[in-house]
Motif scaffolding. Structure first.
Motif, mmCIF file in Angstrom:
data_model
loop_
_atom_site.group_PDB
_atom_site.id
_atom_site.type_symbol
_atom_site.label_atom_id
_atom_site.label_comp_id
_atom_site.label_asym_id
_atom_site.label_seq_id
_atom_site.Cartn_x
_atom_site.Cartn_y
_atom_site.Cartn_z
ATOM 1 N N UNK A 155 18.698 52.438 5.375
ATOM 2 C CA UNK A 155 19.788 53.121 6.071
ATOM 3 C C UNK A 155 21.145 52.660 5.568
ATOM 4 N N UNK A 163 11.325 55.854 3.618
ATOM 5 C CA UNK A 163 11.274 55.933 5.084
ATOM 6 C C UNK A 163 9.882 56.319 5.589
ATOM 7 N N UNK A 164 9.108 56.994 4.742
ATOM 8 C CA UNK A 164 7.765 57.363 5.160
ATOM 9 C C UNK A 164 6.815 56.171 5.220
ATOM 10 N N UNK A 201 15.198 51.132 15.798
ATOM 11 C CA UNK A 201 16.562 50.639 15.605
ATOM 12 C C UNK A 201 17.080 49.944 16.859
ATOM 13 N N UNK A 234 19.419 51.786 20.268
ATOM 14 C CA UNK A 234 19.409 53.210 19.998
ATOM 15 C C UNK A 234 18.660 53.938 21.088
ATOM 16 N N UNK A 241 7.826 66.946 19.129
ATOM 17 C CA UNK A 241 8.710 66.987 17.964
ATOM 18 C C UNK A 241 8.316 65.911 16.960
ATOM 19 N N UNK A 272 5.663 66.638 14.607
ATOM 20 C CA UNK A 272 6.024 67.515 13.499
ATOM 21 C C UNK A 272 6.923 66.850 12.479
ATOM 22 N N UNK A 273 7.720 65.894 12.972
ATOM 23 C CA UNK A 273 8.719 65.290 12.095
ATOM 24 C C UNK A 273 8.116 64.207 11.211
ATOM 25 N N UNK A 274 7.222 63.397 11.793
ATOM 26 C CA UNK A 274 6.636 62.304 11.010
ATOM 27 C C UNK A 274 5.348 62.790 10.348
ATOM 28 N N UNK A 331 5.948 73.475 9.757
ATOM 29 C CA UNK A 331 6.571 72.620 8.743
ATOM 30 C C UNK A 331 7.569 71.668 9.395
ATOM 31 N N UNK A 332 7.808 70.563 8.705
ATOM 32 C CA UNK A 332 8.725 69.558 9.247
ATOM 33 C C UNK A 332 10.119 70.152 9.416
ATOM 34 N N UNK A 345 10.406 72.013 12.573
ATOM 35 C CA UNK A 345 10.478 71.105 13.707
ATOM 36 C C UNK A 345 11.867 70.503 13.831
ATOM 37 N N UNK A 346 12.403 70.091 12.695
ATOM 38 C CA UNK A 346 13.740 69.479 12.706
ATOM 39 C C UNK A 346 14.774 70.469 13.235
ATOM 40 N N UNK A 378 14.350 70.814 16.884
ATOM 41 C CA UNK A 378 14.869 69.628 17.581
ATOM 42 C C UNK A 378 16.385 69.702 17.696
ATOM 43 N N UNK A 397 21.345 58.467 16.864
ATOM 44 C CA UNK A 397 21.658 58.679 15.455
ATOM 45 C C UNK A 397 20.730 57.897 14.526
ATOM 46 N N UNK A 398 20.535 56.620 14.818
ATOM 47 C CA UNK A 398 19.712 55.808 13.922
ATOM 48 C C UNK A 398 18.277 56.310 13.869
ATOM 49 N N UNK A 399 17.800 56.763 15.010
ATOM 50 C CA UNK A 399 16.434 57.322 15.009
ATOM 51 C C UNK A 399 16.367 58.509 14.077
ATOM 52 N N UNK A 400 17.360 59.392 14.224
ATOM 53 C CA UNK A 400 17.305 60.621 13.434
ATOM 54 C C UNK A 400 17.475 60.320 11.950
ATOM 55 N N UNK A 401 18.354 59.364 11.647
ATOM 56 C CA UNK A 401 18.567 59.055 10.240
ATOM 57 C C UNK A 401 17.356 58.377 9.625
ATOM 58 N N UNK A 402 16.519 57.767 10.469
ATOM 59 C CA UNK A 402 15.344 57.123 9.873
ATOM 60 C C UNK A 402 14.121 58.031 9.908
ATOM 61 N N UNK A 403 14.308 59.301 10.228
ATOM 62 C CA UNK A 403 13.202 60.242 10.029
ATOM 63 C C UNK A 403 12.851 60.251 8.547
ATOM 64 N N UNK A 404 11.563 60.274 8.240
ATOM 65 C CA UNK A 404 11.201 60.205 6.813
ATOM 66 C C UNK A 404 11.409 61.534 6.091
ATOM 67 N N UNK A 405 12.627 62.002 6.068
ATOM 68 C CA UNK A 405 12.969 63.210 5.333
ATOM 69 C C UNK A 405 14.304 62.994 4.652
ATOM 70 N N UNK A 445 18.104 63.335 3.479
ATOM 71 C CA UNK A 445 19.307 63.566 4.276
ATOM 72 C C UNK A 445 19.726 65.026 4.223
#
Lengths: 243, 130, 521
Positions: A65, A85-86, A92, A95, A109, A112-114, C2-3, C6-7, C10, C82-90, C92
């Motif tokens: 990050x 990140x995967x 965090x 948070x 969600x 779907x996201x992970x 698809x991710x 979902x994003x 969200x 924010x930190x959670x979302x930024x650490x999504x494995x996708x 930027x």
């Protein structure tokens, strides 16, 4: 009796985390200096240090990050970054999960996201951590949200789990649940944990390795069993280093 | 097999300044030789022991390795960990505990400037009076 | 699924009105449409041409969408999630596009509502006989051209709003570019302020004609879309960096620093004058935040650049006898100040969330707390207006001394200037008070809908007012401003607005329990 005769020692392969000479400066203030360490796979490492020692900054760098000014970080042999990140599951510090959702919606969600979400595991951990799915996230207490956050982390199959202060503001029962969920995960030997915490007494029985940082530098790296054989507890060692 | 025993005495205080697997192994050894954990009993898994006590699984694994080294427990792959049915081994462990107890007893007497025999003599008289 | 989908879902769920239920959603849309039509009817410009409703619609959509996107970006940067979302494995870029697409969805709904309002305004105008109706194909052509134009610039507006995060990164040269950025933000209104209703001309090729809009759409698609993609790449690479943790004013260091500077000042002062009232202390506490902003290089350069510019514009404007143009520019500037103050107040309630428990636990009345917060915004805004006024006056005095204008013309210009100043100060006061209703409306979700037109009025008020208050094209005819309007506002508007403050103060604490996401959509 001698050490190194137990079979659960790290599996072969690169270290889960490998830091070399990390330095970070922000606004002319040095935050981290020359941080180097390895975290073997399958271990549970405690990252301890006083407030403002740079723990969170270090974890953010490992998670990709933030970028360090000097030095390098490798996660399972790959340079740390957003692409990694995967491979890791980060909780965090300070948070919140999206507060406008209900717990159930968030879990949907998250699935779907992970890409590495494990629905079966999610149900298991949910029962273990006693997370109810009906309420809105914004209405959860700190302990409840902490458990939900941990649930999110543990429901993934990512091999490295980084928890930044998972116990802040969490009640005793929730702490015990969280700790035992962590143990349950670790016992498979496939996961590596890196946990930054202030709650030394709660956690000291869990750690097998310690990294102590203060004022942005490494103060001590210890094997916990070796520490105990010399008659010291994690707590007394911490006091020794930072007194 | 139904678990009708506690693996460790309750309450069990862990001393964080000493290796925890040693403390566990010693306590479990005591429970086995005293018969609290009968021969042939199936012990909880490493994971259960670790999660139940909130310790690192490595600690739990080392505890069992320690007991296995003494021959007090046996692990059968795919079946679990069991207390040995070998009475000789248990007897040997009992002797070890007894030796250690005597040693501590003698040390306590020594601190008072007495021999172990004198201390026992005192106990006999004391209980007569009582 | 698809991710990406979902994003998007969200992100979309964050501001989705459907969470409030179908009825509220319909009601909001209805209020929005009717409110827009009503405002449109009272804009004098509406009467001049059938294109005007659609031009206004485009302006409104552009600014509303950029503002909403910017607000959503700023609140994302400050949100605990924010930190959670930024650490999504996708990547930027993927996260950012998800945000953009979701905002596009919201914007589309807003656009449809505004377009509907524009058509209604057109129908109303035709019935009122302001201008002859278009033929059916002509109307369809007009509507289609504007719809296409808005559809094309919608992504641009969203990306442009999101780009605000680039300028919030600490210690970067980009911060200096904040001024041109905000200028672009307001560009439609600045253009509108300068041209007035100039593009309402009947020539087929005039700006605003359907044919022109089609070309504009083509240009926006050809140049704007690639540009927005580049901007997205830039924001994804630079604007989302977690180092922005320093931006996050909620981080304890930032917050405590802010508090500390406030308290230091207090202790220093109490040594000198012991009777400093608690109200003043609260005021200083809030003002500390402003003081920090004022040290921002962009703000500093604005401070030095704007007054001479205004003075120069006035000097040359008066010299070349275009007083009314200069005055309408001034009006736009005053309007901008009101818009900024409203944005500030609206953002405040979300930015001070983390400190609110502390603020509310001060042993002070809620009224004092709320009032001191508004007072800081008010004094800052009025200070800016006074500086603008003085600079303009200085420019005009120079013109007088240089002999470029007669005393009578000069005094008339000055009277209008003063009139505008007073008018906008009054409006600012009313607006700031009205916005405090936000807290009152947290009582019930139904009331939340009320807040939407109020905040819209705050954001757009300055611009609408430019249309409402009368300014003669030729000042030298001796027309004097309508002072009675000021009187009416002061007599009716002010007391009514003041009532909003105690009402808001009473429910100030509700913003504590409000879920973070449920701001106005």
């Amino acid at each position: 009796m001698t050490a190194n005769h137990y079979s659960m020692e790290a599996a072969a392969g690169p270290a889960a985390v490998e830091c070399r000479g990390l330095g970070l400066t922000r606004r002319k203030k040095s935050i981290l200096q020359d941080i180097s360490f390895d975290i073997p796979q399958g271990s549970l490492t405690g990252l301890l240090g006083p407030n403002g020692a740079g723990k969170s900054s270090l974890l953010r760098i490992i998670a990709g990050l933030a970028a360090p000014d000097t030095g390098s970080v490798r996660v399972f042999g790959q340079p740390a970054g957003i692409e990694q990140l995967g491979m890791l599951s980060l909780l965090p510090d300070r948070s919140n999960l999206p507060g406008w959702l209900s717990v159930r919606e968030w879990l949907d969600f998250a699935a779907g996201i992970y890409p590495d979400w494990d629905p079966v595991k999610a149900l298991e951990v949910q029962a273990e951590l006693n997370v109810s799915v009906e309420p809105a996230i914004s209405s959860l207490s700190r302990g409840e949200e902490a458990r939900l956050q941990l649930l999110t982390c543990l429901s993934r199959t990512a091999p490295l789990i980084i928890l930044d202060e998972p116990f802040t503001g969490v009640d005793l029962i929730s702490r015990e649940r969280i700790a035992s969920a962590v143990v349950g995960e670790l016992a498979d030997g496939r996961r590596t944990f890196l946990i930054a915490t202030h709650d030394i007494r709660e956690m000291e029985l869990l750690f097998d390795r310690l990294i102590l940082i203060g004022k942005g530098t490494i103060r001590s790296i210890e094997d916990v069993d070796r520490l105990r054989r010399s008659g010291k507890s994690v707590e007394s060692h911490y006091r020794e280093v930072f007194a | 097999m139904d678990q009708s025993f506690e693996l460790l005495p309750e309450p069990f205080q862990i001393n964080p300044s000493l290796p925890i697997y040693e403390q566990f192994a010693w306590a479990i050894q005591g429970r086995i030789v005293s018969g609290h954990i009968p021969p042939g009993s199936r012990l909880p898994s490493v994971r259960e022991l670790a999660a139940g006590r909130g310790v690192n699984p490595t600690t739990a694994a080392r505890t069992y390795q320690e007991l296995e080294r003494m021959g007090l427990i046996v692990t059968y792959r795919g079946q679990g960990t069991f207390v040995t049915r070998d009475a000789a081994v248990i007897g040997e462990a009992r002797k070890e505990i007894m030796r250690k107890a005597i040693k501590e007893f003698k040390a306590a007497a020594g601190k008072l400037g007495l021999t172990a025999a004198q201390l026992l003599e005192f106990d006999k008289e004391d209980s007569h009076d009582g | 699924m698809s991710a990406m989908k979902t994003l998007v879902r969200l992100e979309y769920s964050r501001y989705s009105l459907s969470r409030l239920g179908k009825h509220y959603r319909l009601l909001t849309a209805l209020i929005l449409v009717i409110g827009t039509v009503l405002i449109g009817i009272y804009l004098p410009g509406s009467r001049s041409s059938e294109r005007i409703p659609f031009i206004y619609a485009a302006l409104l959509v552009w600014s509303a969408v950029t503002v909403l996107s910017a607000v959503s970006m700023v609140s994302f940067m400050n949100a605990g999630s924010r930190d959670w979302m930024l650490s999504f494995p996708h990547s930027r870029l993927k996260l950012l596009y998800a945000k953009m697409i979701s905002l596009l969805g919201h914007s589309l709904q807003l656009m449809l509502a505004v377009l509907l309002a524009a058509v209604m305004l057109y129908l109303y105008s035709v019935r009122s006989g302001w201008y002859p109706p278009l033929s059916m194909p002509g109307l369809l052509y007009l509507v289609a051209a504007y719809t296409l134009f808005m559809l094309i610039f919608l992504p641009l507006a969203v990306v442009f709003g999101l780009a605000i995060s680039l300028f919030l990164q600490p210690g970067r040269l980009a911060r200096l570019l904040f001024i041109p950025y905000t200028a672009l933000w307001m560009s439609p209104f600045i253009v509108d302020g300068i041209y007035g209703t100039g593009y309402s001309g009947a020539q087929a090729a005039a700006p605003g004609s359907p044919g022109f809009m089609l070309y504009a759409s083509l240009a926006a698609a050809a140049a704007g879309w690639p540009l927005s993609h580049l901007l997205m790449l830039l924001v994804a690479a630079r604007g989302l960096e977690a180092e922005g943790q320093e931006v996050r004013s909620s981080s304890p260091t930032g917050a405590s620093r802010r508090f500390r500077s406030g308290t230091l000042r207090i202790t220093r002062n109490t040594g000198l004058q012991k009777d400093t009232s608690t109200f003043m202390m609260l005021y200083r506490l809030y003002a500390g935040r402003t003081r920090r902003t004022e040290k921002h290089p962009a703000v500093l350069s604005l401070k030095f650049a704007v007054p001479p510019m205004v003075a120069a514009v006035f000097y040359f404007g008066i010299t070349s006898n275009v007083e009314s143009v200069v005055l309408s520019l001034m009006r736009s500037l005053f309007g901008l100040v009101i818009t900024f103050s409203s944005v500030w107040v609206l953002l405040r309630s979300s930015s001070e969330r983390k400190q609110l428990p502390w603020l509310l636990s001060f042993p002070q009345s809620r009224l004092a707390l709320l009032l001191s917060g508004i007072a800081v915004v008010w004094t800052t805004a009025v200070r800016i207006m006074v500086i603008l006024l003085l600079s303009a006056a200085a420019g005009s005095v120079t013109a007088l001394i240089a002999g470029n204008t007669g005393l009578q013309d000069w005094s008339q210009t000055l009277i209008w200037l003063l009139y505008f100043f007073l008018f906008y100060v009054l409006v600012l006061t009313v607006m700031l008070c009205l916005l405090q209703l936000e807290y009152y409306t947290m009582k019930a979700p139904v009331l939340g809908i009320l807040m939407f037109p109020v905040s819209l009025l705050g954001l757009m008020g300055g611009v609408f007012l430019n249309k409402i208050i009368f300014l003669p094209a030729e000042l030298h005819t001796g027309i004097l401003p309508d002072w009675s309007l000021l009187g009416w506002i002061a007599l009716i508007g002010l007391p009514a607005a003041f009532c909003c403050i105690p009402a808001g103060a009473r429910y100030y604490h509700l913003s504590l329990s409000r879920p973070a996401g449920k701001k106005q959509a």
